[in-house]
Write an enzyme that holds these catalytic residues in place. Sequence first.
Site, PDB file in Angstrom:
ATOM      1  N   GLU A 308       0.826  -1.197   0.000  1.00 61.79           N
ATOM      2  CA  GLU A 308       0.000   0.000   0.000  1.00 61.79           C
ATOM      3  C   GLU A 308       0.868   1.258   0.000  1.00 61.79           C
ATOM      4  OE1 GLU A 308      -3.007  -0.583   2.895  1.00 61.79           O
ATOM      5  OE2 GLU A 308      -4.227   1.081   2.188  1.00 61.79           O
ATOM      6  N   GLU A 311       2.275   1.662  -3.394  1.00 54.61           N
ATOM      7  CA  GLU A 311       1.216   2.150  -4.280  1.00 54.61           C
ATOM      8  C   GLU A 311       1.035   3.657  -4.095  1.00 54.61           C
ATOM      9  OE1 GLU A 311      -2.557   0.274  -3.595  1.00 54.61           O
ATOM     10  OE2 GLU A 311      -3.531   1.347  -5.245  1.00 54.61           O
ATOM     11  N   CYS A 335      -8.207  -2.115   3.906  1.00 56.09           N
ATOM     12  CA  CYS A 335      -8.089  -3.348   4.689  1.00 56.09           C
ATOM     13  C   CYS A 335      -9.322  -3.660   5.510  1.00 56.09           C
ATOM     14  CB  CYS A 335      -6.849  -3.323   5.566  1.00 56.09           C
ATOM     15  SG  CYS A 335      -6.487  -1.740   6.228  1.00 56.09           S
ATOM     16  N   SER A 355      -7.131   1.924  -2.407  1.00 54.39           N
ATOM     17  CA  SER A 355      -5.921   1.154  -2.692  1.00 54.39           C
ATOM     18  C   SER A 355      -6.343  -0.216  -3.203  1.00 54.39           C
ATOM     19  CB  SER A 355      -5.112   0.993  -1.406  1.00 54.39           C
ATOM     20  OG  SER A 355      -4.245  -0.100  -1.520  1.00 54.39           O
ATOM     21  N   LYS A 394     -15.197 -10.057   7.715  1.00 54.46           N
ATOM     22  CA  LYS A 394     -14.132 -10.902   7.166  1.00 54.46           C
ATOM     23  C   LYS A 394     -14.691 -12.212   6.648  1.00 54.46           C
ATOM     24  CE  LYS A 394     -10.441  -8.401   7.976  1.00 54.46           C
ATOM     25  NZ  LYS A 394      -9.615  -7.964   6.852  1.00 54.46           N
ATOM     26  N   GLU A 397     -15.776 -11.363   3.290  1.00 54.33           N
ATOM     27  CA  GLU A 397     -14.607 -11.083   2.452  1.00 54.33           C
ATOM     28  C   GLU A 397     -13.975 -12.375   1.940  1.00 54.33           C
ATOM     29  OE1 GLU A 397     -11.166  -9.517   4.425  1.00 54.33           O
ATOM     30  OE2 GLU A 397     -10.603  -8.295   2.703  1.00 54.33           O
ATOM     31  N   GLU A 402     -13.563 -13.322  -6.010  1.00 53.37           N
ATOM     32  CA  GLU A 402     -12.250 -12.929  -6.545  1.00 53.37           C
ATOM     33  C   GLU A 402     -11.105 -13.288  -5.597  1.00 53.37           C
ATOM     34  OE1 GLU A 402     -14.734 -10.912  -5.774  1.00 53.37           O
ATOM     35  OE2 GLU A 402     -14.083  -9.033  -4.863  1.00 53.37           O
ATOM     36  N   CYS A 552     -10.575  -1.974  14.283  1.00 54.56           N
ATOM     37  CA  CYS A 552     -10.817  -3.421  14.380  1.00 54.56           C
ATOM     38  C   CYS A 552     -11.093  -3.866  15.805  1.00 54.56           C
ATOM     39  CB  CYS A 552      -9.617  -4.190  13.864  1.00 54.56           C
ATOM     40  SG  CYS A 552      -9.036  -3.599  12.296  1.00 54.56           S
TER      41      CYS A 552
END
Lengths: 625, 157
Positions: A308, A311, A335, A355, A394, A397, A402, A552
């Site tokens: 990241e 990037e 994230c 990102s 999560k 996710e 993908e 989190c």
Amino acid sequence: MESKEKYRVPVSQKPHVVEKPRDINTIGGTVTIEINEKKVSVPMGTTILEACRENQIHIPTLCHHDDLCVAGVCRVCVVEVEGMRTLQASCTFPITAPVKIHTSTPMVRKARRHIIDLLLSEHYGECYSCFRNQNCELQKLAKEYGVDQYNFGHLEKPRYETDRSSASVIRDMNKCILCKRCVRTCIDLQEVGVLEAINRGHETHIGTFFDKPLSDVICINCGQCINRCPTAALRANDPSDELWEAIENPKKHVVIQTAPSPRAGIGEEFGLEPGHSMTGELNTALRRIGFDRVFDTNFTADLTIMEEGTELLNRLKKAVLLGDESVKLPQFTSCSPGWVKFIEHFYPEFLGYLSTAKSPQQMFGAVIKTFYAKESGIDPADIVSVALMPCSAKKFECNRPEMRASGYKDVDYGLTTRELAQMIKEAGIYLPEMPKSHFDEPFGDASGAGLIFGATGGVMEAALRTVYELVTGREVPFKNLNIVPCRGFEGIKQASVMLEGCKDEYSFLEGIELKFIVAHGTANAKKVMEMLRKGELKDVHFVEIMACPGGCLGGGGQPIPTSEEIRKKRAEAIYAEDESLSLRKSHENPYVKYIYENFLTEGPCSELSHHLLHTHYQKRGKFIA
Amino acid sequence: MLVLEKNSLTEEVESLVEFYGTERSALLPILQAVQRKHKYVSDFVQQEIARLLDIHPVEVYSVVSFYAFLHSEPQGRNIVRLCQTIACDLAGKEAVARAVERELGITFGQTTKDKRITLEYANCLGMCDQGPAMIVNDRVYTHLTPEKAINILNEIK
Ligand code: SF4
Ligand code: SF4
Ligand code: SF4
Ligand code: FES
């Protein structure tokens, strides 16, 4: 905009509130009241509930939650106020006059008991077969008021079908007591607006738009509603049965990665005070349960920072050096899966700002079933990869289509803190008694930078520690590497660092003030996105967003209950662990260096790393078909 | 749904929002106006209203589901509501109800096949002294007998 904002929350859910005076020493700043014949003096506008709590008088509550606006819908908090014809709900009664209050008269006790009996008469469920057994506010209240029979009957059959459509959140409305905490969480705290009261009277239930399954509406899976539900009506989708099976299966190689927030929270499930990190104890417990390898998610948090951060530098280079106007800045962190789904639904036109780096969980999944499988000579088909996360999103996710960069499902199960605590208990282990042990190789060490991902501002702080040093060759100019402006629970934080004395290859950044914003909770994310829409973020470079209040550590999979105080303690535990480590910068993690030397040999943001460690997003929009 | 139809509905909601404003308090009059014209408020229209008032679709649905006179599913062209509250009940509502059901071939809560009539119960219409009472769209009929009720139904197009 301001006046409109006041009305975001349904007016019916914002009862009469009197603002407390800024300085209670002004004349009329305080009122002297009598609670149970005892004189106490409180600031004007204090609610009866607050006044009682401050004076160690316990008042039962159900719909009240410290994180949410007052609602006054359950009425178990009623008290007698002299001169008033009816009992008053103490959580909604602002004190403005010298009232006399009685909190435990026969009338009060009888009314409370009636209310509990009425709630139980519509509550379908058996406490022994319920995941909230012994951690349920309704159960506790029934015990407190000595309920030994159902005075108004009890449901024999369920009234509603359980909604299991979502990968993350399961809704069993048979256990719902209509306190509307979830509604206020979703509308007010998160501004997602999935849940509301549907129908009227006896038919009232909490539902979604057109009572659709949760997976078909715009739920971002944050699970904040679960954390605030007083009963078992809301829970996360628990994979532990399948997991036990995998552990018992000798053919399967079961690996688990643990994130920092569950480690800071899981002690609460074993009766410890909030704020104890149990990393070492947890490693031992996980091995005893039967996990074949125990890894630290922080390792890929470090990897995330490398990807990241690179990037960001690439984007800055294009924008500043090459003057490319199409570059999307500020770059937003990616994230938090709840936040990713939020932006996909509500701001799909701005997905280019996100990102492309995967979250640490998914990076780990991809690395385990490729690099680790190869190094250790295990067929990735036999690896079961589990992620211990503080998060219900999560679960969604890891099920995204993908997320199969390895050719397999990169992460098989997302496990929450609560679910793992249950597994540990089932295995007959009392976590606090475990001896400490370290993570397994080859991802055994991680930096403190990865660790602080767990708290709001942590990703930003970790990224700055690395980016600043990559660019200037010096450590960030903050005492002890603690970038204090990133820390704390303010909704939206803004700060900057000056880039001076840059290395040659980054000379184009010389004299640039790197500006960043940190926001947590999607209600604050929404404010930031509106600023972006209005073009107010033109000179900002990097924005960190976490979907859950507090980051989190306040995630939807963390121990219940939650409050700002508890979240603060968890944050302190995480920051203390960071300070105790010698390795505190992602780019210095030897394993990160190793993986770039031996596997991702083209470096961060190369083709291979793009294939394994980066992802793409979906323009979901908010139309509910 | 056809794109054209969508656009015309959007325009309709837009003009209602222009007229009633964007405060939360505008929600009910807007819903009533849509209900009056289309006999129901579709999921698409509910989301358009939510978008223009900057509230959540589920909040609109919550309000629609709360009020008996607002619908989220298509209804017949005419809505007939018979009062089921105690005064009308004592005055002979049951006989009227059975006669009406027999005549239309449907039960309460249903719509005739030709979409001509939706039959519903209502709670107190405020005509307790003149029961049994029935309301057809916006018009109230009192002192019903089974025959009178059937005659009224037969006049509805
Ligand atoms: S929700 Fe609470 S009261 Fe209801 S069955 Fe579960 S533990 Fe018991
Ligand atoms: S998980 Fe989050 S978005 Fe979904 S209903 Fe609960 S609070 Fe709302
Ligand atoms: S689902 Fe839970 S939080 Fe929501 S209203 Fe029901 S009991 Fe309250
Ligand atoms: S806690 Fe006061 S009304 Fe529910």
